[in-house]
Design an enzyme around this catalytic site. Sequence first.
Site, PDB file in Angstrom:
ATOM      1  N   HIS A   7      53.809  -3.357  69.574  1.00  0.00           N
ATOM      2  CA  HIS A   7      55.211  -2.920  69.693  1.00  0.00           C
ATOM      3  C   HIS A   7      56.164  -3.962  69.141  1.00  0.00           C
ATOM      4  O   HIS A   7      55.800  -5.116  68.927  1.00  0.00           O
ATOM      5  CB  HIS A   7      55.577  -2.584  71.144  1.00  0.00           C
ATOM      6  CG  HIS A   7      55.524  -3.719  72.122  1.00  0.00           C
ATOM      7  ND1 HIS A   7      54.417  -3.998  72.895  1.00  0.00           N
ATOM      8  CD2 HIS A   7      56.453  -4.642  72.476  1.00  0.00           C
ATOM      9  CE1 HIS A   7      54.670  -5.032  73.675  1.00  0.00           C
ATOM     10  NE2 HIS A   7      55.901  -5.452  73.437  1.00  0.00           N
ATOM     11  N   GLU A  43      62.441  -0.699  80.863  1.00  0.00           N
ATOM     12  CA  GLU A  43      62.007  -0.507  79.475  1.00  0.00           C
ATOM     13  C   GLU A  43      61.659   0.939  79.182  1.00  0.00           C
ATOM     14  O   GLU A  43      61.290   1.708  80.074  1.00  0.00           O
ATOM     15  CB  GLU A  43      60.795  -1.376  79.175  1.00  0.00           C
ATOM     16  CG  GLU A  43      59.592  -1.024  80.038  1.00  0.00           C
ATOM     17  CD  GLU A  43      58.329  -1.736  79.592  1.00  0.00           C
ATOM     18  OE1 GLU A  43      58.243  -2.940  79.809  1.00  0.00           O
ATOM     19  OE2 GLU A  43      57.441  -1.067  79.036  1.00  0.00           O
ATOM     20  N   GLN A  60      59.732  -0.843  71.843  1.00  0.00           N
ATOM     21  CA  GLN A  60      59.945  -1.100  73.272  1.00  0.00           C
ATOM     22  C   GLN A  60      61.411  -1.503  73.464  1.00  0.00           C
ATOM     23  O   GLN A  60      61.833  -2.564  73.022  1.00  0.00           O
ATOM     24  CB  GLN A  60      59.026  -2.229  73.732  1.00  0.00           C
ATOM     25  CG  GLN A  60      59.138  -2.573  75.202  1.00  0.00           C
ATOM     26  CD  GLN A  60      58.282  -3.786  75.546  1.00  0.00           C
ATOM     27  OE1 GLN A  60      58.510  -4.864  75.045  1.00  0.00           O
ATOM     28  NE2 GLN A  60      57.284  -3.582  76.390  1.00  0.00           N
ATOM     29  N   GLU A 134      54.086 -11.780  71.303  1.00  0.00           N
ATOM     30  CA  GLU A 134      53.332 -11.348  72.484  1.00  0.00           C
ATOM     31  C   GLU A 134      51.956 -10.874  72.040  1.00  0.00           C
ATOM     32  O   GLU A 134      51.811 -10.318  70.944  1.00  0.00           O
ATOM     33  CB  GLU A 134      54.109 -10.200  73.149  1.00  0.00           C
ATOM     34  CG  GLU A 134      53.481  -9.618  74.402  1.00  0.00           C
ATOM     35  CD  GLU A 134      54.327  -8.464  74.977  1.00  0.00           C
ATOM     36  OE1 GLU A 134      55.543  -8.353  74.663  1.00  0.00           O
ATOM     37  OE2 GLU A 134      53.754  -7.667  75.721  1.00  0.00           O
TER      38      GLU A 134
HETATM   39  C1  MC0 Z   1      64.374 -17.856  73.333  1.00  0.00           C
HETATM   40  N1  MC0 Z   1      64.320 -18.370  72.088  1.00  0.00           N
HETATM   41  C2  MC0 Z   1      63.953 -17.420  71.241  1.00  0.00           C
HETATM   42  C3  MC0 Z   1      63.767 -16.255  72.026  1.00  0.00           C
HETATM   43  N2  MC0 Z   1      64.028 -16.567  73.318  1.00  0.00           N
HETATM   44  N3  MC0 Z   1      63.738 -17.430  69.923  1.00  0.00           N
HETATM   45  C4  MC0 Z   1      63.356 -16.258  69.347  1.00  0.00           C
HETATM   46  N4  MC0 Z   1      63.180 -15.104  70.030  1.00  0.00           N
HETATM   47  C5  MC0 Z   1      63.371 -15.066  71.368  1.00  0.00           C
HETATM   48  N5  MC0 Z   1      63.198 -13.928  72.030  1.00  0.00           N
HETATM   49  C6  MC0 Z   1      64.670 -19.742  71.687  1.00  0.00           C
HETATM   50  C7  MC0 Z   1      66.062 -20.083  72.145  1.00  0.00           C
HETATM   51  O1  MC0 Z   1      67.019 -19.652  71.203  1.00  0.00           O
HETATM   52  C8  MC0 Z   1      66.012 -21.577  72.247  1.00  0.00           C
HETATM   53  O2  MC0 Z   1      66.174 -22.154  70.983  1.00  0.00           O
HETATM   54  C9  MC0 Z   1      64.590 -21.828  72.736  1.00  0.00           C
HETATM   55  O3  MC0 Z   1      63.820 -20.678  72.354  1.00  0.00           O
HETATM   56  C10 MC0 Z   1      64.502 -22.011  74.226  1.00  0.00           C
HETATM   57  O4  MC0 Z   1      64.987 -20.838  74.840  1.00  0.00           O
HETATM   58  P1  MC0 Z   1      65.919 -20.770  76.117  1.00  0.00           P
HETATM   59  O5  MC0 Z   1      66.544 -19.449  76.141  1.00  0.00           O
HETATM   60  O6  MC0 Z   1      66.728 -21.978  76.213  1.00  0.00           O
HETATM   61  O7  MC0 Z   1      65.034 -20.727  77.396  1.00  0.00           O
HETATM   62  P2  MC0 Z   1      63.630 -20.986  77.909  1.00  0.00           P
HETATM   63  O8  MC0 Z   1      62.960 -22.135  77.225  1.00  0.00           O
HETATM   64  O9  MC0 Z   1      63.806 -21.044  79.373  1.00  0.00           O
HETATM   65  O10 MC0 Z   1      62.867 -19.608  77.564  1.00  0.00           O
HETATM   66  C11 MC0 Z   1      62.398 -19.243  76.304  1.00  0.00           C
HETATM   67  C12 MC0 Z   1      61.036 -18.553  76.469  1.00  0.00           C
HETATM   68  C13 MC0 Z   1      61.238 -17.407  77.477  1.00  0.00           C
HETATM   69  C14 MC0 Z   1      60.567 -18.072  75.125  1.00  0.00           C
HETATM   70  C15 MC0 Z   1      60.009 -19.578  77.032  1.00  0.00           C
HETATM   71  O11 MC0 Z   1      62.185 -16.495  76.946  1.00  0.00           O
HETATM   72  C16 MC0 Z   1      59.992 -16.658  77.821  1.00  0.00           C
HETATM   73  O12 MC0 Z   1      59.215 -17.081  78.679  1.00  0.00           O
HETATM   74  N6  MC0 Z   1      59.745 -15.490  77.181  1.00  0.00           N
HETATM   75  C17 MC0 Z   1      58.543 -14.690  77.441  1.00  0.00           C
HETATM   76  C18 MC0 Z   1      58.804 -13.601  78.436  1.00  0.00           C
HETATM   77  C19 MC0 Z   1      59.800 -12.583  77.959  1.00  0.00           C
HETATM   78  O13 MC0 Z   1      60.558 -12.804  77.029  1.00  0.00           O
HETATM   79  N7  MC0 Z   1      59.859 -11.418  78.661  1.00  0.00           N
HETATM   80  C20 MC0 Z   1      60.736 -10.304  78.364  1.00  0.00           C
HETATM   81  C21 MC0 Z   1      60.005  -9.213  77.697  1.00  0.00           C
HETATM   82  P3  MC0 Z   1      67.236 -23.326  70.700  1.00  0.00           P
HETATM   83  O14 MC0 Z   1      67.083 -23.613  69.234  1.00  0.00           O
HETATM   84  O15 MC0 Z   1      68.569 -22.748  71.085  1.00  0.00           O
HETATM   85  O16 MC0 Z   1      66.789 -24.440  71.582  1.00  0.00           O
HETATM   86  S1  MC0 Z   1      58.928  -8.447  78.829  1.00  0.00           S
HETATM   87  C22 MC0 Z   1      57.851  -7.525  77.918  1.00  0.00           C
HETATM   88  O17 MC0 Z   1      57.955  -7.487  76.732  1.00  0.00           O
HETATM   89  C23 MC0 Z   1      56.792  -6.771  78.712  1.00  0.00           C
HETATM   90  C24 MC0 Z   1      57.419  -5.902  79.737  1.00  0.00           C
HETATM   91  C25 MC0 Z   1      55.819  -5.981  77.840  1.00  0.00           C
HETATM   92  O18 MC0 Z   1      55.810  -6.113  76.613  1.00  0.00           O
HETATM   93  O19 MC0 Z   1      55.013  -5.216  78.398  1.00  0.00           O
END
Ligand code: MC0
Length: 144
Positions: A7, A43, A60, A134
Amino acid sequence: MLTRIDHIGIACFDLDRTVEFYRATYGFEVFHSEVNEEQGVREAMLKINDTGDGGASYLQLLEPTREDSTVAKWLAKNGEGVHHIAFGTADVDGDAAAIAGKGVRVLYDEPRRGSMGSRITFLHPKDCGGVLTELVTSADPSAH
Ligand code: MC0
C-alpha cells in the site's frame, strides 16, 4: 523477499472527505476500514489491484485519532500527502532482520498489528532516502 507494493499510506485531516474524493474522482471504493489505536489512526483501505503473489495493492488513507500520534505530528509539519510506502512480504521477520543487517534502522523489535490483522514494521525514513517504509505480512496466507 518483498513481492508487491502492499500500500501507499496517505495522511489526511478528514478521512470521510478524502474517501469521497477518491470515490468521486477515480471510482475507488472502501475495501476495509478500521481504527488502530496503537498507531493512533483511523484508516480506509482502497483496493487498487490484485498482485502476482496472491496479495493486493491498496491506497491506505490515514486520519489521526489523537494529537500525539505519528500521523498527527507529520500532518502538522507537512500538511496532507503521501506519508509512507509499504512492501508486502511472506516473511516480515526475516526481511526486517536482513534489512537491519544492511545498516537500516528497523523501528520495532517485533512486528506489530497492522491493517486487516497483518504484521508490520517500519524502516526509519532517514535511512531510506527520506521515505518512511513499512514491511507487511498479510494475515491471509494465500497472499504470497
Ligand atoms: C517523520 N519523518 C519523516 C516521516 N515522519 N520523513 C518522511 N516520511 C515520514 N512519514 C522525519 C521528520 O521529518 C524528521 O526529519 C525525522 O523523520 C524525525 O521525525 P519526528 O517527527 O521528529 O519524530 P520521531 O523521530 O519521533 O518519529 C519519526 C518516526 C515515527 C519515523 C520514528 O513517525 C514512526 O515511528 N513512524 C512509524 C509508525 C507510523 O508512522 N505509523 C502511522 C501509520 P527532520 O529532518 O525534520 O529531523 S500506521 C500504519 O500504516 C498501519 C496502520 C498499517 O499500515 O497497517
